[in-house]
Design an enzyme around this catalytic site. Structure first.
Site, PDB file in Angstrom:
ATOM      1  N   LYS A   2       0.837  -1.466   0.044  1.00 14.46           N
ATOM      2  CA  LYS A   2       0.018   0.122   0.013  1.00 14.46           C
ATOM      3  C   LYS A   2       0.678   1.360  -0.143  1.00 14.46           C
ATOM      4  O   LYS A   2       0.727   2.111  -0.626  1.00 14.46           O
ATOM      5  CB  LYS A   2      -0.804  -0.055   1.347  1.00 14.46           C
ATOM      6  CG  LYS A   2      -2.169  -0.816   1.197  1.00 14.46           C
ATOM      7  CD  LYS A   2      -2.764  -0.779   2.413  1.00 14.46           C
ATOM      8  CE  LYS A   2      -4.110  -1.831   2.497  1.00 14.46           C
ATOM      9  NZ  LYS A   2      -4.528  -2.112   3.513  1.00 14.46           N
TER      10      LYS A   2
ATOM     11  N   GLN B  93      -5.058  -1.122   9.712  1.00 12.56           N
ATOM     12  CA  GLN B  93      -5.079  -2.772   8.932  1.00 12.56           C
ATOM     13  C   GLN B  93      -5.673  -3.700   9.915  1.00 12.56           C
ATOM     14  O   GLN B  93      -5.213  -3.685  11.359  1.00 12.56           O
ATOM     15  CB  GLN B  93      -3.467  -3.020   8.685  1.00 12.56           C
ATOM     16  CG  GLN B  93      -3.332  -4.339   8.112  1.00 12.56           C
ATOM     17  CD  GLN B  93      -4.090  -4.393   6.824  1.00 12.56           C
ATOM     18  OE1 GLN B  93      -3.751  -3.288   5.775  1.00 12.56           O
ATOM     19  NE2 GLN B  93      -4.570  -5.369   6.204  1.00 12.56           N
TER      20      GLN B  93
ATOM     21  N   ASP C  90     -11.411   3.230   4.017  1.00 13.68           N
ATOM     22  CA  ASP C  90     -11.698   1.856   3.672  1.00 13.68           C
ATOM     23  C   ASP C  90     -13.189   1.779   3.652  1.00 13.68           C
ATOM     24  O   ASP C  90     -13.704   0.516   3.389  1.00 13.68           O
ATOM     25  CB  ASP C  90     -11.433   0.991   4.941  1.00 13.68           C
ATOM     26  CG  ASP C  90     -10.130   0.014   4.466  1.00 13.68           C
ATOM     27  OD1 ASP C  90      -9.955  -0.265   3.405  1.00 13.68           O
ATOM     28  OD2 ASP C  90      -9.638  -0.322   5.601  1.00 13.68           O
TER      29      ASP C  90
END
Ligand code: NAP
Length: 294
Positions: free
Chosen positions: A54, A98, A121
């Site tokens: 990422k 995460q 997200d």
């Protein structure tokens, strides 16, 4: 029939290039560099690999990447304090925590603490609610990628019978809303669905997000259907290295489907590409700029 292979790698690369072009334009026209902060707690090796790629792709797209690594034993309040700092930081437009988080931390509490405007997200209940009510929202990256892939085969999904197998908050449920927004007719199957093969055989567009290797067999697929395989499953091999397969029995499915995503190289690469898109979108919205061209 031999299915058309949907090249997620190439489609993701072109999406990343578009996000990069928009980031460059924002820099030139507004002195704005989109910034993505990623919070990684602990030493989960798969998460560490994912976070590294990422960061790399964020920088390659001309955006700022802020990596925050916290030890496995960190307390919930320390993670919350970091999220609050990132919420308040004007150079950060996207925040990603995460998952999974260690046991002592309530993941939902952390996700709920992220400013919905920076929730790239798309996991915050405000964004889930906005998506469900047809309002502009930051949308979870993997389902967004699935819809983009489906639309490379069918520019319009209107009227198609779409069957989603799996109803998780991160894939299946947001897919329902995204596909409804595309005017598809949507069925969601799950572990309690009766006669799953028959339900799948109805689909013009079949999306599998289950986490069970090769579960969807060739004879579950309507001839000519488009199949989007979200599954990422590691299965053992004789050499002990293991390999990654999807939720769909690929070789069988290729004989029946009209188009199919491979695993790896299908949905997987789209997730980070969509994350970059969401970061550019969030940077524009936070700064009162029009929606970018990506
Ligand atoms: P999840 O939270 O475990 O959800 C799995 C879903 O599958 C649940 O809704 C479950 O039903 C359903 N299910 C389980 N067994 C079933 C069966 N025998 N028949 C029908 N449905 C069944 O999984 P997830 O997070 O959505 O992930 C699904 C897969 O996608 C995993 O392989 C994951 O690694 C992969 N994934 C890939 C990406 C990516 O490409 N970047 C991102 C996210 C996830 P119930 O609700 O009834 O239990």
């Amino acid at each position: 029939m031999t299915a058309q292979i949907i090249d997620g790698k190439a489609i993701a690369a072109s999406l990343r290039a578009k996000a990069a072009a928009e980031a460059q334009r924002l820099g030139k026209e507004h002195g704005l560099t989109p910034g993505l902060a990623v919070v990684l707690v602990g030493e989960n090796p798969a998460s560490a690999v994912y976070v590294r790629s990422k960061s790399k792709q964020t920088v390659e797209a001309g955006m700022r990447s802020f990596d925050h690594r916290l030890p496995e034993a960190v307390s919930e309040s320390e993670v919350l304090a970091l999220v609050q700092r990132l919420n308040a930081d004007p150079t950060v437009h996207g925040i990603l925590v995460q998952l999974p988080l260690p046991q002592q931390i309530d993941s939902q509490k952390i996700l709920n603490a992220v400013d919905p405007a920076k929730d790239v997200d798309g996991f915050h209940p405000v964004n889930a609610g906005r998506l469900a009510t047809g309002l502009p929202a930051l949308v979870p990256c993997t389902p967004l990628g699935c819809v983009i892939l489906a639309r490379t085969v069918h520019p319009s999904l209107a009227g198609m019978e779409a069957v989603i197998v799996g109803r998780s908050n991160i894939v299946g449920k947001p897919l329902i809303q995204l596909l409804l927004n595309e005017n598809a007719t949507v069925t969601v199957a799950h572990s309690k669905t009766r006669d799953l093969p028959a339900v799948c055989r109805r689909a013009d567009l079949l999306l599998a997000a289950v986490g069970r290797p090769d579960m969807v067999r060739g004879d579950w697929i309507k001839p000519g259907a488009t199949v989007i395989d979200v599954g990422i499953n590691r299965v053992p091999t004789e050499d002990g290295k293991g390999r990654i397969v999807g939720d769909v029995a690929y070789a069988e499915a290729c004989e029946v489907a009209g188009a199919i995503t491979p695993v790896p190289g299908g949905v997987g690469p789209m997730t980070i590409a969509c994350l970059l898109v969401n970061t550019v979108r969030a940077a524009c919205a936070i700064n009162g700029l029009p929606k970018p061209a990506v």
